[in-house]
Design an enzyme around this catalytic site. Sequence first.
Site, PDB file in Angstrom:
ATOM      1  N   ASN A  69       0.837  -1.198   0.000  1.00  0.00           N
ATOM      2  CA  ASN A  69       0.000   0.000   0.000  1.00  0.00           C
ATOM      3  C   ASN A  69       0.870   1.245   0.000  1.00  0.00           C
ATOM      4  OD1 ASN A  69      -0.503   1.926   2.517  1.00  0.00           O
ATOM      5  ND2 ASN A  69       0.220  -0.051   3.306  1.00  0.00           N
ATOM      6  N   GLY A  72      -0.582   6.906   1.778  1.00  0.00           N
ATOM      7  CA  GLY A  72      -0.029   8.245   1.955  1.00  0.00           C
ATOM      8  C   GLY A  72      -0.642   9.035   3.092  1.00  0.00           C
ATOM      9  N   CYS A 130       7.608   8.266   8.543  1.00  0.00           N
ATOM     10  CA  CYS A 130       7.098   9.194   7.529  1.00  0.00           C
ATOM     11  C   CYS A 130       8.245   9.954   6.870  1.00  0.00           C
ATOM     12  CB  CYS A 130       6.146  10.199   8.164  1.00  0.00           C
ATOM     13  SG  CYS A 130       4.710   9.428   8.872  1.00  0.00           S
ATOM     14  N   ILE A 191       6.715  -4.472  13.657  1.00  0.00           N
ATOM     15  CA  ILE A 191       7.343  -3.581  12.688  1.00  0.00           C
ATOM     16  C   ILE A 191       6.287  -2.838  11.869  1.00  0.00           C
ATOM     17  CG2 ILE A 191       9.425  -4.978  12.474  1.00  0.00           C
ATOM     18  CD1 ILE A 191       8.269  -6.113   9.839  1.00  0.00           C
ATOM     19  N   ASN A 192       6.708  -1.695  11.351  1.00  0.00           N
ATOM     20  CA  ASN A 192       5.941  -1.038  10.306  1.00  0.00           C
ATOM     21  C   ASN A 192       6.185  -1.819   9.012  1.00  0.00           C
ATOM     22  OD1 ASN A 192       4.439   0.910   8.895  1.00  0.00           O
ATOM     23  ND2 ASN A 192       5.299   2.578  10.102  1.00  0.00           N
ATOM     24  N   GLY A 243       3.037  -7.607  12.548  1.00  0.00           N
ATOM     25  CA  GLY A 243       3.606  -7.957  11.258  1.00  0.00           C
ATOM     26  C   GLY A 243       3.208  -9.371  10.860  1.00  0.00           C
ATOM     27  N   GLY A 265      -3.127  -6.387  11.722  1.00  0.00           N
ATOM     28  CA  GLY A 265      -3.357  -5.399  10.676  1.00  0.00           C
ATOM     29  C   GLY A 265      -4.049  -5.969   9.452  1.00  0.00           C
TER      30      GLY A 265
END
Length: 303
Positions: A69, A72, A130, A191-192, A243, A265
Amino acid sequence: MADLNVKINRLHLKNPVMTASGTFGYGLEFADLVPIDQIGGIIVKGTTLHAREGNDYPRMAETASGMLNCVGLQNKGVDYFCEHIYPQIKDIPTQVIVNVSGSSPEDYAECAARIDALEKIPAIELNISCPNVKQGGMAFGVTCEGAASVVSAVRKRYHKTLIVKLSPNVTNVADIARTCEAEGADSVSLINTLMGMAIDIEKRQPLLSIGTGGLSGPAVKPVALRMVWQVAKAVKIPVIGLGGICNAKDAIEFLMAGATAIQIGTANFLDPAVTLKVRDGINQWLDAHGCQSVYDIIGSLEC
């Protein structure tokens, strides 16, 4: 039934299962599908100081065992959140946490300060992955110096539980975690998403509008699990793992690796009730193995 209560500093969770930011909206969107009051905590979609339109479409793409993804951080800004969203979610009987993003340490701090004033938001999660506009597009979360600048600025103006979400796109995630701890973080989550890409071979173009995006889903789980294990050994503050978690077995692995709580998620898109299934599965495993509390297995990995 085993005791599933956990604490992230002053933040009490009725169970260790939370939803990851960006995958559960503001919680209200799922209210007709799952009893959201039974989830340990809901982390709402990313909020910034000013409104953001997000990236052009297409900004989501399916991949093997996951998805990409590049949304944004589309949102209407923190003032809109405070005035219009907060009144709708403040009485949800579980912990509601706001994910905060920004383009500079000052933006992060100001956004956090406005959320600090909201009585029924007990914690924020700083997304330090970011783009750092002042550093030519570098993410704050990929250097110790960048992470320190954001966490320090926010800690001076935010007085509740501060969770910092870490990027996996780094050389040594434990160093970043230790830096966040030193600057006053109460917890780290990781984690991101991993940076990834997919290509349409007929058009010879990327599937995402900006070329690359964040990879999430089962494909990232082994990487996430390894990083959670490394960070849990490196810091004294609680670690939140996420994750690729899709079931109770996945969640228990993260708990054994040292996570005090976990976030789900991408799996929410496949099964809106997955959080409660994971909660129940953790409880059943604990009962079957004679555990009185989830703390009996947190960090219990023999390695």
